[in-house]
Each structure stands twice: as structure tokens, then as C-alpha cells.
Design an enzyme around this catalytic site. Structure first.
Site, PDB file in Angstrom:
ATOM      1  N   SER A  87     -29.733  40.330  -4.056  1.00 33.42           N
ATOM      2  CA  SER A  87     -28.917  39.437  -3.233  1.00 33.42           C
ATOM      3  C   SER A  87     -27.831  38.713  -4.030  1.00 33.42           C
ATOM      4  CB  SER A  87     -29.849  38.456  -2.523  1.00 33.42           C
ATOM      5  OG  SER A  87     -29.139  37.662  -1.623  1.00 33.42           O
ATOM      6  N   ASP A 301     -25.613  41.195  -1.178  1.00 30.19           N
ATOM      7  CA  ASP A 301     -26.147  42.288  -0.364  1.00 30.19           C
ATOM      8  C   ASP A 301     -25.749  42.146   1.101  1.00 30.19           C
ATOM      9  OD1 ASP A 301     -27.821  40.094  -0.065  1.00 30.19           O
ATOM     10  OD2 ASP A 301     -29.624  41.298   0.235  1.00 30.19           O
ATOM     11  N   PRO A 488     -34.295   5.824   5.765  1.00 31.52           N
ATOM     12  CA  PRO A 488     -34.490   4.475   5.218  1.00 31.52           C
ATOM     13  C   PRO A 488     -33.327   4.114   4.312  1.00 31.52           C
ATOM     14  CG  PRO A 488     -35.900   6.069   4.099  1.00 31.52           C
ATOM     15  CD  PRO A 488     -35.189   6.826   5.176  1.00 31.52           C
ATOM     16  N   SER A 489     -32.934   2.853   4.318  1.00 27.93           N
ATOM     17  CA  SER A 489     -31.889   2.390   3.407  1.00 27.93           C
ATOM     18  C   SER A 489     -32.415   2.502   1.976  1.00 27.93           C
ATOM     19  CB  SER A 489     -31.538   0.945   3.738  1.00 27.93           C
ATOM     20  OG  SER A 489     -31.017   0.313   2.600  1.00 27.93           O
ATOM     21  N   GLY A 490     -31.520   2.674   1.019  1.00 26.17           N
ATOM     22  CA  GLY A 490     -31.952   2.761  -0.372  1.00 26.17           C
ATOM     23  C   GLY A 490     -32.212   1.394  -0.994  1.00 26.17           C
TER      24      GLY A 490
HETATM   25 MG    MG Z   1     -28.672  38.160   0.393  1.00 27.42          MG
END
Ligand code: MG
Length: 533
Positions: A87, A301, A488-490
Site C-alpha cells: 500500500s 495500491d 473537556p476543556s484543557g
Molecule cells: Mg492502500
């Protein structure tokens, strides 16, 4: 290292007709296993993406996945796919994954077998195979058919030959499709196991099916030869470029595709591709863009895609999965509403129930691609007397054919997005703006302790306190184009509430209802939230 075909041993009579793995079969398995020896101490895990690591560590894994695919094929009495790809990983990596009968991912119980078999020491390979046969009641008399595909990595061809060695060592038949995108191999597996009902089991069949649906979907809009249909595509220097070039002659001239990083130079996924663009939020190398030009990037891919553009000030704008999902699901919802009937049941009502358009799209797809819905749509497309309804049913029919139902598919997604943008007359900036500018309201709820709130999914879902997310889901369901989340506030004991909906009034109502749920379930203090802005 010699492959079975090179040694001519694939022509030896096989003896899988006997009721068990015969000594001779196992002799062949063991003999060729030694040619694909496992490096000492290497332990790998089969995950959702299959196996993935440095290409030079994968030879034994490929051989053994060839063996395993044969057992899976015998058990399911179906064709099984084996795709050699890593990928979006760098070029020096590689990987492999098995594809189950309807083009879906390998069943989880077989992922465990895959891990077990890949990690077995040389002398234990036979025993592990026998154990899998017993556990899964594999009928060895059953024939096995394996189809194989690979991406453009320099290591992929040799590794796919090792898969073939495994398949032939256990007496399985195979068809090697060579260079294909991952979604193409998924498509091919599904076609073979549905007797062509899903489509013709060739790469041309894939182009024909998708392009026919695209042409039908867009035929009214693609009459003016509009220049604005030009699309620049960064192909990650991978398989996507090759396959788009093959497909171009099937597509209308009005859709003019400009390919960059087409694999003629540059390294796979290096400073380009969907993953690079998404994680760095900038243009890939090798692409020249003017302001507001619509661009997209595939991964290595071609099962993932992102869109983007640079605005007039040179700012980069990413349009990734959630916005692509929103565009597609809004379009589908409109069509379903127009068709009416029973189709909208379970689709329209669940709008944004999860606060994520990607999940919502998955839910729509589940309904749309059910056999019952598909049959109903095809019937309405033929027989419906109401002109408007019939047209909507025909559009839905084409959408069903354009979407790769087996797996995410950059080519199919790109064509669907291009069709919708053309039908709606939307530029890339309009697309970007529509879904960012939904009316919204932000509120704050004061709580005793903000730590009672815990979130997941990029802070879009609350996992604590218990019952809060369910309460949010319930109220979100009541509004159109709605979603809401809490964070939630920090710094202070405050919970921030975000809500959006189809109108400001509804966004306000939704925000209030969510605030009330937070107040009740997360220890709100002070005055209860109430309507009024
Ligand atoms: Mg892929």
C-alpha cells in the site's frame, strides 16, 4: 532461488484427490518450503492489512500464504485472492493479504492461521497445515483456485512467484493477473465467485462496468465539453497511473485526467501519494497546480484517495475521507428520498447518528447494497411510471455499479466524486465550503470535575461517563445534517459542546439538548442549560 515452474516440478502429478494430505503432497510442500526458508527469529503478525515488512524478509511468508490460500479455497469451495502489496509503505517494504470469496477481507479465524503458519519453524510447517485442515474441516479432494495480483514495487514480481510456488506445491490452480490495483483484485475475486453476476472477471470487465456506470450517470452534464472537468491526479508513482492510462479510453473525453507521479520516474510513495498529502497537509512533489485547481492523490495500491486544492493565497486545503463521504452520502440521500418507497427506511433516519459521515456512509451502503434494495432499485429503474422517481432509480442503479462494493477503491471513488461534482455543478472550493459552513453552535457547561469526560475517535465520541454518548446520539438523530460532540476543556472544569445542523435554529436546539445531557450525566454545577440565544 528457483521457483516450481523453473524447476519444472509443477508438471508433476499431484495427489490431492486422496482423503488426507498425502505423504507426497507434504514432501512437495516441505521440499519447496526449504527453498523459501524463514529467517531465524522473525515473527510477523497478520493484521487488517495482511503481512507487511521489509520485502527481503517476506519470501517464506509469500510461499506459505500460497499454501494457506489453497486450504481456504478448498474449504470455501471458492476462488481466493492473494494480493502482493504494501500500500502506502515505502518502496523497500512489501506485504501480502488474502481476499475471501466475495472480495472481502480474510475471516479473523484465518488471520490467526496465517500468523501461525507464517511464524512456524521449518520442521513445523507440515504439522501446522495438518492442524488447520483438521480445525477448519478442509476437504482435500476439493479443487482450489487462487488468483494473484501485485503492485509496482520492484520486489513484487519475485514475491508473487513465491506465492505461486506455494499454490502449486499443494496442487492448487492459479491465475496470475499480474499488475493490478488492490481493489481490482477484490473485484475479480467477487466476479469469479458470483459467476460473473457482479461483473466480468477481467481487468477490462472492471473498466467496462465502472465506465458504463459513469457515462450513464453523467451523460446529461457532459455535453458542453467543459474545461472545468480537468482533474490532476498524483498517482504516488504506483499502480494507479498504469491502470488509469488503461482506463482512459473508456471514459468520456470531457473528463480530462492529468496524471502526475505516474511511475515513469520517482520512488513509490516518496513525498507523494494520499498518505503523504494527508499527514503533511501539503502538495505532493512533482505536481504543478494553479489556484483552485481540483487535485487528488491515490496511495500506492490505489485503494485510498484524498482530494485537495491550493487557494488564491497559496493556502492548502485538504478534502479527505469525511468530506468525500459527506458528498456521496448527501447525494445518495437525495436520490433515495426522490425514489421514495421503502428504500429510505433505515437510511434517512439514521442520518449522522454517529456524528461521522464516514460511518454514516457505511450505513447507507449497507442498506443500498443489500440484495433486496438492489433488486428493488433495478426494478424501479425499469418499471416505475413516475418519471422523476424512475430517473432517480436509474441514477441509483448507476451509482451501485460505479461503487466497488468489495473494498475502498480510489478509481471508483474518484469517478463517483467527479460525477457528483459535475451533476451538482460544484467546484472544489464550493464542495469544501458547503460542508464546513453548516450552521453551528458552541456552548460551555460548567462541571464539578472535567476529568469525568473521556473521549475517543479524535475527540468525536465520549467513552465516559457511561450513557453520555448514547444520549448525544439520541438527540442528534432528531435533526438533519446534524452532528454534535463534547470535549473537556484543557484548563478549567468546563465541557465544550459543539453542535451543527441544517439550520441555525436546529443547531441551537441541538446544542442545548446536548448541554443538558452533559449537565445531567457529567456532574454539571450551577444553572441548568436552557434554550434561548
Ligand atoms: Mg492502500
Amino acid at each position: 532461488m528457483k521457483t516450481l515452474r523453473q524447476t519444472g516440478l509443477s508438471d508433476l502429478p499431484r495427489v490431492t484427490q486422496l482423503g488426507s494430505i498425502s505423504d507426497m503432497d507434504l514432501d512437495a510442500v516441505t521440499k519447496f518450503s526449504a527453498l523459501h526458508a524463514k529467517p531465524d527469529g522473525l515473527i510477523l503478525q497478520y493484521g487488517t492489512a495482511g503481512f507487511r515488512t521489509k520485502a527481503n524478509c517476506l519470501d517464506h511468508v509469500m510461499y506459505r500464504m500460497g499454501l494457506l490460500a489453497v486450504l481456504r479455497s478448498k474449504q470455501k469451495k471458492s476462488t481466493i485472492g492473494v494480493m502482493v502489496t504494501a500500500s502506502h509503505n515505502p518502496e523497500e517494504d512489501n506485504g501480502v493479504k488474502l481476499i475471501d470469496p466475495l472480495g472481502e477481507m480474510l475471516a479473523p479465524s484465518w488471520e490467526e492461521h496465517a500468523t501461525h503458519l507464517a511464524n512456524a519453524e521449518e520442521q513445523d510447517v507440515q504439522a501446522v497445515l495438518t492442524e488447520i485442515c483438521h480445525q477448519e474441516a478442509v476437504t482435500l479432494q476439493q479443487k482450489a483456485m487462487i488468483i494473484i495480483g501485485r503492485d509496482t514495487r520492484p520486489s513484487s514480481e519475485k514475491l508473487s512467484l513465491s506465492v505461486i510456488d506455494g499454490v502449486t506445491a499443494l496442487g492448487g490452480q492459479y491465475h496470475d493477473y499480474g499488475l493490478v490495483t488492490t481493489p481490482q483484485l477484490h473485484y475479480l475475486v467477487c466476479c469469479r465467485n458470483t459467476n460473473g453476476q457482479y461483473g466480468k472477471a477481467t481487468v477490462e470487465g472492471y473498466y467496462q462496468k465502472l465506465s458504463k456506470a459513469f457515462v450513464n450517470l453523467t451523460k446529461q452534464t457532459f455535453s458542453s465539453g467543459d474545461e472545468y472537468r480537468a482533474l490532476k491526479i498524483d498517482c504516488a508513482s504506483g499502480i494507479g497511473a498504469l491502470k488509469l492510462k488503461e482506463m482512459e479510453c473508456y471514459l468520456p473525453r470531457e473528463l480530462s485526467l492529468h496524471l502526475f507521479n505516474d511511475g515513469t520516474k520517482g520512488k513509490l510513495n516518496y513525498l507523494c501519494g494520499a498518505d503523504f498529502v494527508k499527514s503533511h497537509q501539503k502538495l505532493p512533489v512533482g505536481i504543478e497546480v494553479k489556484p483552485n485547481e481540483r487535485c487528488c492523490s491515490f496511495d500506492g495500491d490505489a485503494d485510498r484517495i484524498v482530494y485537495y486544492y491550493n487557494d488564491a493565497d497559496g493556502h492548502f486545503h485538504l478534502i479527505d475521507g469525511d468530506k468525500i463521504a459527506t458528498l456521496i452520502s448527501s447525494f445518495l440521500k437525495e436520490l433515495l428520498l426522490e425514489v421514495g418507497e421503502n428504500l429510505k427506511i433505515g437510511v434517512v433516519q439514521t442520518a449522522y447518528a454517529n456524528g461521522s459521515s464516514t460511518q454514516y456512509l457505511e450505513e447507507i451502503m449497507k442498506v443500498l447494497f443489500s440484495k433486496a434494495a438492489e433488486m428493488k432499485i433495478r426494478q424501479l429503474a425499469k418499471e416505475e411510471t413516475d418519471e422523476k422517481k424512475r430517473k432517480a432509480a436509474i441514477m441509483l442503479e448507476n451509482v451501485i455499479d460505479l461503487i466497488n462494493q468489495t473494498v475502498g477503491d480510489a478509481i471508483s471513488d474518484m469517478l463517483l466524486v467527479e460525477a457528483i461534482l459535475a451533476l451538482k455543478g460544484l467546484s472544489v472550493q464550493q464542495w469544501d465550503a458547503i460542508y464546513t459552513d453548516l450552521p453551528n453552535r458552541q456552548l460551555k457547561v460548567t462541571v464539578a470535575d472535567r476529568r469525568v469526560i473521556d473521549t475517543t475517535d479524535a475527540e468525536r465520541r465520549a467513552v465516559a461517563p457511561i450513557g453520555l454518548q448514547e444520549a448525544i446520539d439520541e438527540v442528534v438523530k432528531k435533526y438533519k445534517f446534524s452532528r454534535a460532540f463534547v470535549r473537556p476543556s484543557g484548563t478549567e472544569d468546563v465541557v465544550r459542546v459543539y453542535a451543527e445542523a441544517d439550520s441555525q435554529e436546529n443547531a441551537d436546539r441541538l446544542a442545548t439538548e446536548v448541554s443538558l445531557a452533559v449537565f445531567q450525566l457529567a456532574g454539571g454545577i450551577g444553572e441548568r442549560p436552557k434554550p434561548g440565544f
